[in-house]
Design an enzyme around this catalytic site. Structure first.
Site, mmCIF file in Angstrom:
data_model
loop_
_atom_site.group_PDB
_atom_site.id
_atom_site.type_symbol
_atom_site.label_atom_id
_atom_site.label_comp_id
_atom_site.label_asym_id
_atom_site.label_seq_id
_atom_site.Cartn_x
_atom_site.Cartn_y
_atom_site.Cartn_z
ATOM 1 N N GLU A 262 2.465 -7.854 16.100
ATOM 2 C CA GLU A 262 1.326 -8.649 16.587
ATOM 3 C C GLU A 262 0.996 -8.305 18.045
ATOM 4 O O GLU A 262 1.894 -8.091 18.846
ATOM 5 C CB GLU A 262 1.659 -10.146 16.489
ATOM 6 C CG GLU A 262 1.669 -10.669 15.084
ATOM 7 C CD GLU A 262 1.835 -12.190 15.024
ATOM 8 O OE1 GLU A 262 1.422 -12.878 15.967
ATOM 9 O OE2 GLU A 262 2.368 -12.686 14.028
ATOM 10 N N ARG B 121 8.050 -14.783 9.820
ATOM 11 C CA ARG B 121 8.062 -13.820 10.909
ATOM 12 C C ARG B 121 7.549 -12.487 10.386
ATOM 13 O O ARG B 121 7.960 -12.024 9.324
ATOM 14 C CB ARG B 121 9.474 -13.656 11.481
ATOM 15 C CG ARG B 121 9.990 -14.895 12.214
ATOM 16 C CD ARG B 121 9.245 -15.097 13.539
ATOM 17 N NE ARG B 121 9.707 -16.285 14.264
ATOM 18 C CZ ARG B 121 9.139 -17.464 14.217
ATOM 19 N NH1 ARG B 121 8.069 -17.647 13.438
ATOM 20 N NH2 ARG B 121 9.605 -18.477 14.932
ATOM 21 N N HIS C 173 -1.994 -15.939 12.878
ATOM 22 C CA HIS C 173 -0.830 -16.744 13.286
ATOM 23 C C HIS C 173 -1.237 -18.194 13.575
ATOM 24 O O HIS C 173 -1.004 -18.720 14.664
ATOM 25 C CB HIS C 173 -0.169 -16.115 14.522
ATOM 26 C CG HIS C 173 1.288 -16.466 14.651
ATOM 27 N ND1 HIS C 173 2.219 -15.591 15.156
ATOM 28 C CD2 HIS C 173 1.982 -17.597 14.332
ATOM 29 C CE1 HIS C 173 3.420 -16.166 15.158
ATOM 30 N NE2 HIS C 173 3.291 -17.377 14.659
#
Length: 389
Positions: free
Chosen positions: A307, A278, A325
């Site tokens: 993000e 994360r 990601h």
């Protein structure tokens, strides 16, 4: 075959128009099995075709409309009181995140309204571990820097000092978080590169430790140097000892900015830091400053603190490998996630119980008609008094 339609001004693809249960999917999903599961469960499936990559709450509420039985949403969406209230008001009885994590979901808000929240565990382990391993190698061996060098026409011939990186063989790898993904990554690095392992986790992973001890015995019997494994008492101990540190922890109040200025200073000057867990587990601004001041320190990042934005300066760092990601981006995993999310919603809108068992392979492999009559993974099943098989 599908029909094109519009829901409160939002374009959608409609599958199984005559389905009795209306299910909204906020993004196109890979594969076909997920759609087959929903249609076999009697669902009319409406897939958003809105051009925005990240949908805001207003758009999602338009998609939900006045009548909606369930939603498959994305980890980029803010599923809190506003959206769960809209879903409840529309008669909704199911929500599934298209992800194993659900930091974007305020589960208590769903629980308060009696709405099951699904996720997609069990299909991301090896895929995520592989991207962490790829980032490790790319950073340690300066692959992205060298690729850019070639593409920009700078290569004029071989040189002894060109893009010298770090050899991983027989070094020490450290992991923070020794769950399924962390353990899979550890095994890849230990078996592939004969690395010693140090790890921090609140709970010992005895299975991982025993596996590596047996592997070490195999090496010794083959005339090779053995490897070692040790659980550390603190994160700091891992950071001081490891040549590579990979994060595989959950995001909570204890792990937000787990890697900060002070802890970065503990790491070796030429260490590699990897994050496919994360983004907010790392203080990104502190990382940028540390890497600017320590050019031999390298990082491989799949996730980011805010993000899709990155901290100022990160994109300009040659010693950072950054990807958008994509840890779960294998077709097997992404289609498997879609299958599990669809199975969660299909079961819940039809009043079926939760499965909530480790082995979810039946959902991925069995004929649609033979799937377990249960939702694969409902994170708040106990709190909403949902029956569990």
């Amino acid at each position: 075959m599908f029909a094109s339609a519009s829901v409160n001004g939002v374009p959608v693809e409609v599958h199984n128009e005559d389905g009795a249960k209306r299910v909204v999917v906020t993004k196109n999903l890979p594969g076909e099995r997920w759609l087959q599961i929903l249609t076999a469960a009697g669902c009319r499936v409406e897939v958003s075709q809105h051009p925005d990559i990240i949908l805001d709450n207003a758009t999602i509420k338009k998609l939900i409309g006045d009548k909606c039985d369930g939603v498959i949403g994305q980890l980029t969406e803010d599923w809190g009181s506003e959206l769960f209230e809209a879903l409840k008001a529309a008669g909704g009885t199911a929500y599934s995140n298209y992800a194993v994590g659900y930091n974007n979901v305020k589960v208590p808000e769903a629980t308060k309204r009696g709405i099951p929240v699904g996720n997609t565990p069990g299909v991301l382990t090896e895929t995520t571990a592989e991207i962490a391993a790829a980032l490790t190698l790319a950073a340690a061996r300066r692959v992205v820097e060298a690729d850019s060098f070639m593409r920009n026409g700078h290569y004029k011939g071989w040189l002894p000092t060109l893009f010298i990186g770090s050899l991983l063989q027989n070094k020490t790898v450290g992991i923070v978080g020794a769950g399924r993904i962390g353990a899979a990554y550890a095994r890849m690095m230990v078996e592939g590169h004969k690395m010693n392992l140090v790890y921090y986790d609140p709970y010992p992973n005895t299975r991982l430790e025993e596996y590596i001890k047996k592997y070490s015995e195999l090496l010794r019997h083959s005339g090779e140097a053995p490897v070692a494994v040790r659980r550390c008492e603190t994160v700091e101990e891992v950071l001081r000892e490891a040549d590579v540190v990979s994060l595989h922890c959950n995001l909570d109040d204890n792990t937000r900015h787990l890697i900060n200025k002070e802890r970065l200073a503990l790491m070796k000057k030429d260490a590699v830091l990897v994050n496919a867990a994360r983004g907010p587990c790392i203080d990104e601004a502190a990382l940028v400053k540390h890497m600017q001041e320590n050019p031999d320190f390298r990082a491989g990042l799949d996730v980011f603190e805010d993000e899709p934005a990155m901290a100022p300066g990160l994109a300009q760092l040659p010693n950072a490998v950054i990807v958008p990601h994509i840890a779960s981006a294998s077709m097997w995993t992404r289609s498997g996630m879609a299958t599990l999310a669809a199975a969660n919603v299909a079961a819940c809108v039809n009043g079926l119980p939760a499965f909530n068992q480790m082995d979810i392979s039946a959902y991925l492999e069995a004929p649609i008609a033979s799937l377990p009559a249960a939702a694969p993974s409902i994170v708040n099943a106990k709190d909403i008094n949902m029956k569990v098989l």
